[in-house]
Design an enzyme around this catalytic site. Structure first.
Site, PDB file in Angstrom:
ATOM      1  N   CYS A   1       6.088  -5.406   0.566  1.00  0.00           N
ATOM      2  CA  CYS A   1       6.235  -4.097  -0.071  1.00  0.00           C
ATOM      3  C   CYS A   1       6.158  -2.967   0.970  1.00  0.00           C
ATOM      4  O   CYS A   1       7.064  -2.843   1.778  1.00  0.00           O
ATOM      5  CB  CYS A   1       5.223  -3.961  -1.201  1.00  0.00           C
TER       6      CYS A   1
ATOM      7  N   ARG B   1      13.015   3.163  -0.103  1.00  0.00           N
ATOM      8  CA  ARG B   1      11.685   3.223  -0.718  1.00  0.00           C
ATOM      9  C   ARG B   1      11.801   3.460  -2.222  1.00  0.00           C
ATOM     10  O   ARG B   1      12.747   4.104  -2.672  1.00  0.00           O
ATOM     11  CB  ARG B   1      10.863   4.357  -0.106  1.00  0.00           C
TER      12      ARG B   1
ATOM     13  N   ILE C   1       5.903  -3.746  -7.362  1.00  0.00           N
ATOM     14  CA  ILE C   1       5.146  -2.532  -7.681  1.00  0.00           C
ATOM     15  C   ILE C   1       5.685  -1.378  -6.834  1.00  0.00           C
ATOM     16  O   ILE C   1       5.516  -1.381  -5.612  1.00  0.00           O
ATOM     17  CB  ILE C   1       3.636  -2.717  -7.402  1.00  0.00           C
ATOM     18  N   ARG C   2       6.343  -0.433  -7.462  1.00  0.00           N
ATOM     19  CA  ARG C   2       7.003   0.671  -6.738  1.00  0.00           C
ATOM     20  C   ARG C   2       7.668   0.149  -5.460  1.00  0.00           C
ATOM     21  O   ARG C   2       7.483   0.657  -4.359  1.00  0.00           O
ATOM     22  CB  ARG C   2       6.005   1.797  -6.416  1.00  0.00           C
TER      23      ARG C   2
ATOM     24  N   GLU D   1       0.847 -12.163  -2.939  1.00  0.00           N
ATOM     25  CA  GLU D   1      -0.619 -12.330  -2.956  1.00  0.00           C
ATOM     26  C   GLU D   1      -1.189 -12.102  -4.352  1.00  0.00           C
ATOM     27  O   GLU D   1      -2.359 -12.370  -4.583  1.00  0.00           O
ATOM     28  CB  GLU D   1      -1.263 -11.380  -1.934  1.00  0.00           C
TER      29      GLU D   1
ATOM     30  N   HIS E   1       5.007  -8.852  -4.167  1.00  0.00           N
ATOM     31  CA  HIS E   1       3.607  -9.116  -3.808  1.00  0.00           C
ATOM     32  C   HIS E   1       3.229 -10.581  -4.045  1.00  0.00           C
ATOM     33  O   HIS E   1       2.655 -10.898  -5.097  1.00  0.00           O
ATOM     34  CB  HIS E   1       2.686  -8.220  -4.648  1.00  0.00           C
TER      35      HIS E   1
ATOM     36  N   GLY F   1       0.863  -1.172   0.000  1.00  0.00           N
ATOM     37  CA  GLY F   1       0.000   0.000   0.000  1.00  0.00           C
ATOM     38  C   GLY F   1       0.898   1.220   0.000  1.00  0.00           C
ATOM     39  O   GLY F   1       1.893   1.247  -0.721  1.00  0.00           O
ATOM     40  N   GLU F   2       0.592   2.167   0.839  1.00  0.00           N
ATOM     41  CA  GLU F   2       1.428   3.368   0.952  1.00  0.00           C
ATOM     42  C   GLU F   2       1.968   3.400   2.384  1.00  0.00           C
ATOM     43  O   GLU F   2       1.200   3.579   3.325  1.00  0.00           O
ATOM     44  CB  GLU F   2       0.575   4.605   0.628  1.00  0.00           C
ATOM     45  N   SER F   3       3.280   3.201   2.519  1.00  0.00           N
ATOM     46  CA  SER F   3       3.834   3.007   3.860  1.00  0.00           C
ATOM     47  C   SER F   3       3.624   4.219   4.761  1.00  0.00           C
ATOM     48  O   SER F   3       3.403   4.065   5.964  1.00  0.00           O
ATOM     49  CB  SER F   3       5.314   2.642   3.781  1.00  0.00           C
TER      50      SER F   3
END
Ligand code: GLN
Length: 190
Positions: free
Chosen positions: A78, A105, A134-135, A172, A170, A46-48
């Site tokens: 991630c 990051r 992903i990023r 998942e 990821h 997500g967004e840490s």
């Protein structure tokens, strides 16, 4: 086992499905009183920065640290990996500090926002693991008790310190259950 999926922000639903596909109960976790009865916890991507703020607001850091201290397996993927690390490069943000590692990051750069590759993972037998980045962050430094489980082009993308696993990609998002199975077996007393 009853496995918590931290569900404050990010892609927690896919982890829930992956844990259920492994034959275990997956509980979405948003409050401190939901952590005590768990046998393990996943912190999703997500967004840490956002997840860190929400952990703080919900007062979840202490119960998660206590769960880790009693040997339950903890997996951060991630953004989740960033939140487990002791240090973030060039970034002053509190983390859970559950794995002795420094992370960078968005480490693969803006041009390559996301990519997939096949990884050889120590402790996972059979064909290489398909990994979706992903990023993604990577790990730039690890402490003496941290085991490096997978590298991509010389950078650390999967590592473990006892019952705590930090994963840059990821698992998942693929149908392959092996990384979740590896996590489910990672609990022990530290
Ligand atoms: N770039 C995000 C961060 O720094 C992580 C991306 C992800 O979790 N897919 O928090």
């Amino acid at each position: 086992m009853s496995i918590g999926i931290l569900a404050l922000q990010g892609d927690f639903e896919k982890h829930q499905q992956a844990i259920e596909a492994c034959g275990h109960e997956a509980v979405l976790v948003r409050r401190p009183d939901e952590v005590g009865g768990l046998d393990g916890l996943i912190i999703p991507g997500g967004e840490s920065t956002t997840i860190a703020k929400l952990i703080d607001r919900a007062e979840l850091a202490e119960p998660i640290q206590a769960l880790a201290a009693r040997g339950a397996p903890i997996l951060g993927t991630c953004a989740g990996m960033i939140l487990l690390a002791t240090d973030i490069e060039d970034y002053d943000q509190p983390t859970l500090r559950l794995i002795n590692a420094t992370v960078r990051r968005n480490a693969f750069g803006r041009q390559v926002d996301s990519f997939e590759t096949d990884l050889d993972v120590a402790g996972i037998d059979g064909e290489p693991l398909r990994a979706v980045f992903i990023r993604a962050p990577f790990i730039t430094e690890v402490g003496p008790d941290v085991e490096v489980l997978a590298e991509f082009e010389g950078t650390i993308v999967l590592a473990r310190e006892g019952n705590v696993i930090a994963c840059a990609f990821h698992p998942e998002l693929t149908e392959d259950p092996r990384l979740h199975q590896f996590f489910l077996a990672a609990g022990r007393t530290r």
